[in-house]
Every structure is written in structure tokens, then in C-alpha cells.
Scaffold this active site. Structure first.
Site, short mmCIF file in Angstrom:
data_model
loop_
_atom_site.label_atom_id
_atom_site.label_comp_id
_atom_site.label_asym_id
_atom_site.label_seq_id
_atom_site.Cartn_x
_atom_site.Cartn_y
_atom_site.Cartn_z
N TYR A 138 68.57 15.54 -69.92
CA TYR A 138 67.96 15.93 -71.20
C TYR A 138 68.58 15.16 -72.37
O TYR A 138 68.60 15.63 -73.50
CB TYR A 138 68.12 17.43 -71.45
N LYS A 189 73.81 16.12 -56.78
CA LYS A 189 72.80 15.63 -55.83
C LYS A 189 73.24 14.21 -55.47
O LYS A 189 72.49 13.25 -55.63
CB LYS A 189 71.42 15.67 -56.50
N ASP A 222 69.75 21.30 -53.90
CA ASP A 222 68.69 21.92 -53.09
C ASP A 222 69.29 22.95 -52.13
O ASP A 222 68.77 24.06 -51.99
CB ASP A 222 67.86 20.86 -52.34
N ASP A 246 69.74 24.33 -65.40
CA ASP A 246 68.60 24.98 -66.05
C ASP A 246 67.77 25.70 -64.99
O ASP A 246 67.43 26.88 -65.12
CB ASP A 246 67.77 23.89 -66.76
N ASP A 250 67.54 30.02 -63.96
CA ASP A 250 66.32 30.85 -63.92
C ASP A 250 66.21 31.57 -62.59
O ASP A 250 65.83 32.74 -62.52
CB ASP A 250 65.06 29.99 -64.15
MN MN Z 1 65.33 26.99 -68.95
#
Ligand code: MN
Ligand code: NAD
Length: 358
Positions: A138, A189, A222, A246, A250
Site C-alpha cells: 500500500y 510469502k 496462505d 489487512d 478481517d
Molecule cells: Mn481492511
């Protein structure tokens, strides 16, 4: 008496409902605790501001926040404005402008909450996810050329600096050391992403040498999703990149019962700038303006705000009041399968604070 200057930025959607609720609860916890008070200043930035002024917040907005002790934020995201405009124009502008590089996301199954994992006892799930909050995927680096043509090209370049990686890993190791289990999982990763993620692994191994008390392991992102579902008790503190964390957080919020409960802190650990506290959920267009939003994520964020200010006793008091309320099914909002409104939950937490103080 100590007075803390707090900026409130409701933003959009249910942010306009949960932030005023958070402010009420902060006033109640100050009254119940004694010894400190809050002075709030509200900023009406977001989608409405964009429609009126063509920007999500004023160009000199950061200067207005600069002297505050903390920021309570709602959500950026408007049904009529592209998401990347609202996100970059407000929330990321503050996070990056104030170098709030550590995003901290605790997850627990609170009393009374029906969580989706069958075999997971509440005590099996007590996590803190640390998200790198200033660079990585980001960073905002990239671009588009030949827009609309068949030869169009678009890039989002993930940018990792050694300074950025080391400071977030150091923060995560310190946090892990401060928790009873002293256990950290470093998520990358580094099999598929063979440059920056390999650097993460290397820096993690170096930083780990300064924290011999902390047990740590590595997991690919993963595989981490499966581990969160299958072996929740094997996890305590987690650190991951901006994008990976992120997504993982969630998932964590859903595993703890609802997105509406989960809190987050965007910290500048060096305290050069104000830090920002917010529920992890967004504007929730489907329920906005109806008084149905669960304010618990915002209240728990207020607990983190109090901790950041050094008001540990008040933070505990508020968390206790929140847990007493979640333990009462009649006070559950619709996302938790109940029928209570935002206002009813807010009032119940304020009453509980007052009652406990007597
Ligand atoms: Mn989010
Ligand atoms: P969302 O979090 O707004 O909603 C996802 C689902 O969860 C919806 O069904 C919603 O009703 C429910 N939900 C979320 N919070 C709730 C609460 N407190 N109480 C009850 N139910 C709740 O995510 P989305 O739909 O992906 O995004 C909507 C908008 O919000 C988008 O514009 C997005 O960009 C923005 N957004 C902003 C932030 C932020 O500012 N930090 C974070 C996520 C999404």
C-alpha cells in the site's frame, strides 16, 4: 486535572453513528474514573466534505490534528465516490502523514459472543495482529499508462525498506514480549515473493536475537489462514505486511464473531505525532443511518486509546463494561443476531461505567 485533546473524525456511513457513540463512552469513562477529562474537537471530513470542497479533507488538515493527544476515527468510504479516492484522501493521508507505522489489531471472543468455530473455546483465541502500516503493497507506488487502450498497463509496486521492515518487526517482538505467552508468528510469502519477503525473513531472524525471551515461528500467509481456523490456540502475536495483515485481521474479526466488534490502533510508537484509533469495519452502506451499527468495535478502540494515553485503570474499567454488555444477549446488535440499537448498547455501556464507579 489532566485534559486530553481528542480529535473525532466520524467520516462516512456508520462512522457517523459509532464515533459519536465512542465520544459518549469516553466522557462516561472519564466521569467514572476521575483525575482526567477530554476536550473533543470534531472534524466533518469525508464524503460530504468532498462534495462541498472537492477533497476529503483540507490541505492543512494535518496541522489541525498535529497537537491532539489522539484521534478517534470512524470510516472513509462513500457509495458515490470511488473507494481509492476516499481511502487515500483521508485515512491513508493521516496514517502516512503522521507515520503511524504500527497498526495493532487485538482479537478475542468476548463474553456472550457466538463465534463461528465449533471447536474453539474463547480462551483459545487471544491474538494481536501487528500490521505494517506505512509501506509495502500500500505504498501507493505505481501507475497506469495508455488508459483504455488494449496496450494499457497498470502497476502497484510493493515497496519494502529495511528501516520499515525492521521497525515493525522490533515493535512486534516488543509487543510479544509484553504478553504472557511471549509467542510471535512472522507471516510472509517468501516462497513466491522472492525479494522483499526474503528480506523480511532475514530481518526477523536478526531482530529475534535481541529478544531471546520471545519464542517465534514463521508461516506463509496462505497457510496462516488455515492455521487461524484449525489451530487458533497455537497463535498469540502475529506480524505481517500491510496487505497480508489487512486480510488476516478481517478473518480474525470474523472468527471472533463479527466485524463490528474488532478494534484497531494506528500508532506512531515514537510519539512524534498523534496516533489514531478506529474500528476495523468500514462505512457499512447496507445498514448506515438506521441505528443498527454495532458500536463495540469503536468502544474497544477507545480502550486502546486510553491505554495509549497511559490511563490503564480507565482502560480496564471500560473493557470490563464492554464485556458485561456483550455478555447480555438482549444488548446484542443485529450483526450478533440480536435486536439492540447503537443507542441502546451505548447507553448500557455508559450505565455500566457509572454503576461500577459507585
Ligand atoms: Mn481492511
Ligand atoms: P464494511 O466493513 O463497511 O461492511 C462489511 C459488512 O459488515 C457489511 O454487511 C456491514 O453491514 C457489516 N458491518 C460492518 N461493520 C459493522 C458494524 N459496526 N455493525 C454491524 N455490521 C457491520 O466493509 P465493505 O462493505 O467492504 O466497505 C464499505 C465501504 O467502507 C467501502 O467504501 C470501503 O472502502 C470502506 N472501508 C473503509 C474502511 C476504513 O475507513 N478503515 C475499512 C473498510 C472499508
Amino acid at each position: 486535572m489532566k485534559t486530553y485533546a481528542i480529535a473525532t473524525i466520524p467520516g462516512d456511513g456508520i462512522g457517523k453513528e459509532v464515533v459519536p457513540a465512542g465520544r459518549r463512552v469516553l466522557e462516561a469513562v472519564a466521569a467514572a474514573s476521575g483525575g482526567f477529562a477530554f476536550e473533543f474537537e470534531d472534524f466533518g471530513w469525508g464524503g460530504d466534505w468532498f462534495r462541498a470542497h472537492g477533497e476529503m479533507m483540507p490541505a492543512d488538515g494535518l496541522a489541525a490534528l498535529r497537537g491532539k493527544d489522539a484521534i478517534l476515527f470512524g470510516s472513509a468510504g462513500d457509495p458515490h465516490i470511488p473507494d481509492h479516492v476516499t481511502l487515500w484522501g483521508l485515512r491513508l493521508k493521516i496514517c502516512q502523514g503522521f507515520d503511524q507505522y504500527a497498526n495493532v489489531r487485538p482479537t478475542r471472543i468476548l463474553p456472550g459472543i457466538d463465534a463461528p468455530l465449533k471447536r474453539c473455546r474463547p480462551e483459545d483465541l487471544d491474538w494481536v495482529i501487528v500490521r505494517e502500516n506505512s509501506e509495502g503493497e500500500y505504498a501507493g507506488v505505481g501507475g497506469r499508462a495508455h488508459q483504455g487502450h488494449p496496450i494499457e498497463v497498470a502497476t502497484d509496486v510493493s515497496m519494502m525498506t529495511r528501516v520499515g521492515v525492521e521497525r515493525i518487526l522490533r515493535f512486534a517482538f516488543e509487543l510479544a514480549r509484553s504478553r504472557p505467552r511471549r509467542l510471535l508468528t512472522v507471516v510472509t510469502k517468501s516462497n513466491a515473493q522472492r525479494h522483499a519477503m526474503v528480506m523480511w525473513d532475514e530481518v526477523a531472524a536478526q531482530v529475534a536475537q535481541d529478544f531471546p525471551e520471545v519464542r517465534w515461528d514463521k508461516e506463509l500467509v496462505d497457510a496462516m489462514t488455515a492455521r487461524m481456523v484449525n489451530r487458533p490456540a497455537s497463535i498469540d502475536t502475529v506480524v505481517a505486511t500491510n496487505l497480508h495483515a489487512d486480510i488476516l485481521s478481517d478473518l480474525a474479526a470474523a472468527l471472533a464473531g463479527s466485524l463490528g466488534i474488532a478494534p484497531t490502533a494506528n500508532l506512531d510508537p515514537e510519539r512524534r505525532y498523534p496516533s489514531m484509533f478506529e474500528p476495523i469495519h468500514g462505512s457499512a452502506f447496507d445498514i448506515m443511518g438506521q441505528g443498527l451499527a454495532n458500536p463495540v468495535g469503536t468502544f474497544w478502540s477507545c480502550v486502546m486509546l486510553l491505554e495509549h494515553l497511559g490511563e490503564a485503570a480507565a482502560a480496564r474499567r471500560l473493557m470490563q463494561a464492554i464485556e458485561t454488555v456483550t455478555a447480555t444477549p438482549a444488548l446484542h446488535t443485529r450483526d450478533l443476531g440480536g435486536r439492540a440499537t447503537t443507542a441502546e448498547v451505548t447507553q448500557a455501556v455508559c450505565r455500566q461505567l457509572a454503576a461500577a464507579a459507585r
